[in-house]
Design an enzyme around this catalytic site. Structure first.
Site, PDB file in Angstrom:
ATOM      1  N   LYS A 121      34.363  34.185  42.833  1.00 47.22           N
ATOM      2  CA  LYS A 121      34.416  35.278  41.734  1.00 47.22           C
ATOM      3  C   LYS A 121      33.986  36.595  42.405  1.00 47.22           C
ATOM      4  O   LYS A 121      34.177  37.521  41.702  1.00 47.22           O
ATOM      5  CB  LYS A 121      33.483  34.679  40.413  1.00 47.22           C
ATOM      6  CG  LYS A 121      32.195  34.469  40.874  1.00 47.22           C
ATOM      7  CD  LYS A 121      31.394  34.132  39.338  1.00 47.22           C
ATOM      8  CE  LYS A 121      31.003  32.675  39.407  1.00 47.22           C
ATOM      9  NZ  LYS A 121      29.954  32.306  40.471  1.00 47.22           N
ATOM     10  N   LYS A 176      37.048  30.647  50.876  1.00 47.62           N
ATOM     11  CA  LYS A 176      37.274  29.721  49.480  1.00 47.62           C
ATOM     12  C   LYS A 176      37.305  30.811  48.145  1.00 47.62           C
ATOM     13  O   LYS A 176      37.068  32.021  48.319  1.00 47.62           O
ATOM     14  CB  LYS A 176      35.832  29.394  49.197  1.00 47.62           C
ATOM     15  CG  LYS A 176      34.680  29.872  48.673  1.00 47.62           C
ATOM     16  CD  LYS A 176      33.424  29.224  48.009  1.00 47.62           C
ATOM     17  CE  LYS A 176      32.438  29.978  47.594  1.00 47.62           C
ATOM     18  NZ  LYS A 176      31.397  29.486  46.651  1.00 47.62           N
ATOM     19  N   LYS A 211      27.041  35.322  53.198  1.00 48.59           N
ATOM     20  CA  LYS A 211      27.112  36.702  52.359  1.00 48.59           C
ATOM     21  C   LYS A 211      26.539  37.851  52.882  1.00 48.59           C
ATOM     22  O   LYS A 211      26.608  38.871  52.313  1.00 48.59           O
ATOM     23  CB  LYS A 211      25.993  36.183  51.021  1.00 48.59           C
ATOM     24  CG  LYS A 211      26.805  35.235  50.144  1.00 48.59           C
ATOM     25  CD  LYS A 211      26.299  35.323  48.808  1.00 48.59           C
ATOM     26  CE  LYS A 211      27.548  34.491  47.942  1.00 48.59           C
ATOM     27  NZ  LYS A 211      27.038  34.323  46.626  1.00 48.59           N
TER      28      LYS A 211
HETATM   29  N1  AQP Z   1      36.166  27.621  45.506  1.00 48.39           N
HETATM   30  C1  AQP Z   1      35.525  26.828  44.927  1.00 48.39           C
HETATM   31  N2  AQP Z   1      36.262  25.421  45.076  1.00 48.39           N
HETATM   32  C2  AQP Z   1      35.328  24.344  44.587  1.00 48.39           C
HETATM   33  N3  AQP Z   1      34.187  24.550  43.888  1.00 48.39           N
HETATM   34  C3  AQP Z   1      33.510  26.110  43.877  1.00 48.39           C
HETATM   35  N4  AQP Z   1      32.448  26.258  43.279  1.00 48.39           N
HETATM   36  C4  AQP Z   1      32.518  27.518  43.380  1.00 48.39           C
HETATM   37  N5  AQP Z   1      33.493  27.762  44.167  1.00 48.39           N
HETATM   38  C5  AQP Z   1      34.420  26.815  44.483  1.00 48.39           C
HETATM   39  C6  AQP Z   1      31.482  25.293  42.431  1.00 48.39           C
HETATM   40  O1  AQP Z   1      31.109  26.085  41.412  1.00 48.39           O
HETATM   41  C7  AQP Z   1      29.746  25.984  41.003  1.00 48.39           C
HETATM   42  C8  AQP Z   1      29.163  27.040  40.494  1.00 48.39           C
HETATM   43  O2  AQP Z   1      28.869  28.000  41.852  1.00 48.39           O
HETATM   44  P1  AQP Z   1      28.155  29.147  41.530  1.00 48.39           P
HETATM   45  O3  AQP Z   1      28.873  30.210  40.885  1.00 48.39           O
HETATM   46  O4  AQP Z   1      26.868  29.074  41.326  1.00 48.39           O
HETATM   47  O5  AQP Z   1      28.217  29.852  43.297  1.00 48.39           O
HETATM   48  P2  AQP Z   1      29.069  29.957  44.339  1.00 48.39           P
HETATM   49  O6  AQP Z   1      29.544  28.518  45.061  1.00 48.39           O
HETATM   50  O7  AQP Z   1      28.658  30.858  45.352  1.00 48.39           O
HETATM   51  O8  AQP Z   1      30.607  30.446  43.644  1.00 48.39           O
HETATM   52  P3  AQP Z   1      31.245  31.540  43.706  1.00 48.39           P
HETATM   53  O9  AQP Z   1      32.449  31.726  42.779  1.00 48.39           O
HETATM   54  O10 AQP Z   1      31.714  32.069  45.314  1.00 48.39           O
HETATM   55  O11 AQP Z   1      30.475  32.813  43.332  1.00 48.39           O
HETATM   56  P4  AQP Z   1      29.895  34.437  44.018  1.00 48.39           P
HETATM   57  O12 AQP Z   1      31.014  34.794  44.224  1.00 48.39           O
HETATM   58  O13 AQP Z   1      28.951  34.928  42.808  1.00 48.39           O
HETATM   59  O14 AQP Z   1      28.995  33.660  45.221  1.00 48.39           O
HETATM   60  C9  AQP Z   1      29.167  25.270  42.477  1.00 48.39           C
HETATM   61  O15 AQP Z   1      29.041  23.707  41.978  1.00 48.39           O
HETATM   62  C10 AQP Z   1      30.173  25.488  43.316  1.00 48.39           C
HETATM   63  O16 AQP Z   1      30.199  24.409  44.359  1.00 48.39           O
END
Ligand code: AQP
Length: 356
Positions: A218, A215, A131
């Site tokens: 969002k 990955k 990040k």
């Molecule tokens: N691409 C992914 N594949 C499988 N699992 C995923 N998770 C997130 N992206 C994937 C799982 O969703 C849960 C919640 O994640 P989060 O929103 O708390 O944070 P994150 O992992 O950082 O997800 P994002 O979408 O990438 O959010 P941003 O962009 O805001 O950082 C977790 O269990 C995660 O493993």
């Protein structure tokens, strides 16, 4: 006296005490939820609820503000995430569903754990590195660095024994185990459980539709990289049609996907959506060109996601009801958290006087 230095799981405190099984997990309302969140997390959450174990699910808004969030958008995204949980099958009467900031114990315990965890542990986290990559890390929020300590607090505040997550959160969960073990060791009491990650199924690592090495996220600047739970059928079909792939047909076995990240991703997504295995998908589509596989994948994605987005839209018409449900969930969460936090304060040596 707290020890300094590298994390170590203290074997003496790992296993002897047994805790009542309890599931905790969360999702950041830092944007609209994606297919990655659905396959890696949300669907697992519903399965755990159906297994009859106590389930606590949290929209982690304190985590979301570790990067800038517009306040109005954050409120909207939190309600929308709550709607997604319910539309995907989380029953607020059976699971506890709430937003993190309504239970102040998360922030309080996080502070105590900040004083247990070591700064070096935080700098080693790949999510922090990702990040801040290409940016001035010194200029990121202190909260972004301390994110895993808050995550440990989320889990330990409920003495949760199991945490279903996607693959990307594995390192943070290992750190939560180390923080719990160090707390137990430093204070000489086996108070916090050493939580088990639950990382299962084909959808634990859904990759970007534009780049098989990244990955699906969002917060990716490209909307084409992800499928949002709010996307309509045409948008889902278009994004899958345009997903980056190589020109070769699908192989005869999953080993043939080894060096084909984009192809592997689409096969995994199909397997995740169909609740089957990549092997079964390959058995069905071996030799198929993407020109014929992608429409089948789009059809499957729409059949799974359309009912969820329709229900989300319906729920979002009544934001006051969503707020009410979150408040009710927060009350139930607080009832579990409060005695655990009180006991933590006693262990640490804080005075808790009855307030007059
Ligand atoms: N691409 C992914 N594949 C499988 N699992 C995923 N998770 C997130 N992206 C994937 C799982 O969703 C849960 C919640 O994640 P989060 O929103 O708390 O944070 P994150 O992992 O950082 O997800 P994002 O979408 O990438 O959010 P941003 O962009 O805001 O950082 C977790 O269990 C995660 O493993």
């Amino acid at each position: 006296m707290a020890s300094q230095g590298a994390p170590a799981v203290h074997p003496a405190v790992q296993t002897s005490k047994s805790f009542t099984p309890r599931i905790f997990s969360g999702i950041q309302p830092s944007g609209g939820l994606t297919l990655g969140n659905y396959l890696g997390a949300l669907r697992r959450f519903v399965e755990k609820q159906e297994e009859g174990i106590e389930t606590i699910y949290c929209l982690v808004d304190l985590h979301a503000i570790t990067v800038w969030q517009d306040p109005e958008r954050l409120r909207h995204q939190t309600r929308e995430a709550a709607a997604a949980f319910i539309a995907a099958g989380i029953d607020p009467a059976r699971s506890i569903l709430f937003n993190q900031s309504q239970v102040t114990g998360h922030a309080e315990l996080a502070w105590i754990l900040n004083c247990v965890a070591r700064i070096g542990w935080m700098y080693r986290m790949t999510q922090f590195k990702d990040k801040t990559a290409g940016k001035n890390a010194e200029n990121s929020s202190l909260g972004l660095l301390a994110y895993p300590s808050l995550m440990a607090a989320d889990i330990l505040l409920y003495h949760a024994t199991h945490v279903p997550v996607g693959e990307d959160q594995k390192q943070h969960l290992e750190l939560a185990r180390d923080i719990a073990a160090k707390f137990n060791h430093d204070y000489g009491e086996e108070f916090f459980p050493i939580t088990e990650p639950v990382i299962e199924g084909a959808g634990t690592r859904v990759m970007s539709l534009r780049d098989g090495a990244k990955k699906m996220s969002k917060s990716d600047p490209s909307d084409q990289s992800r499928i949002n739970l709010t996307d309509d059928a045409d948008t889902i079909a278009r994004k899958i049609r345009k997903a980056v792939t190589d020109p070769a047909p699908l192989p005869e076995s999953v080993e043939g996907l080894k060096d084909r990240a984009e192809a592997r991703n689409l096969v995994n997504i199909y397997a995740g959506l169909a609740a089957t295995t990549p092997e079964a998908v390959i058995a069905e589509f071996a030799g198929a060109q993407f020109g014929s596989f992608k429409p089948k994948l789009a059809e499957l994605a729409v059949s799974v996601l359309a009912p969820i987005s329709t229900e989300m839209n319906r729920l979002m018409r009544d934001p006051a009801e969503i707020d009410r449900l979150l408040g009710e969930g927060a009350g139930r969460a607080d009832a579990i958290a409060a005695p655990i936090l009180d006991r933590t304060k006693d262990i640490v040596g804080f005075i808790r006087s009855r307030r007059g």
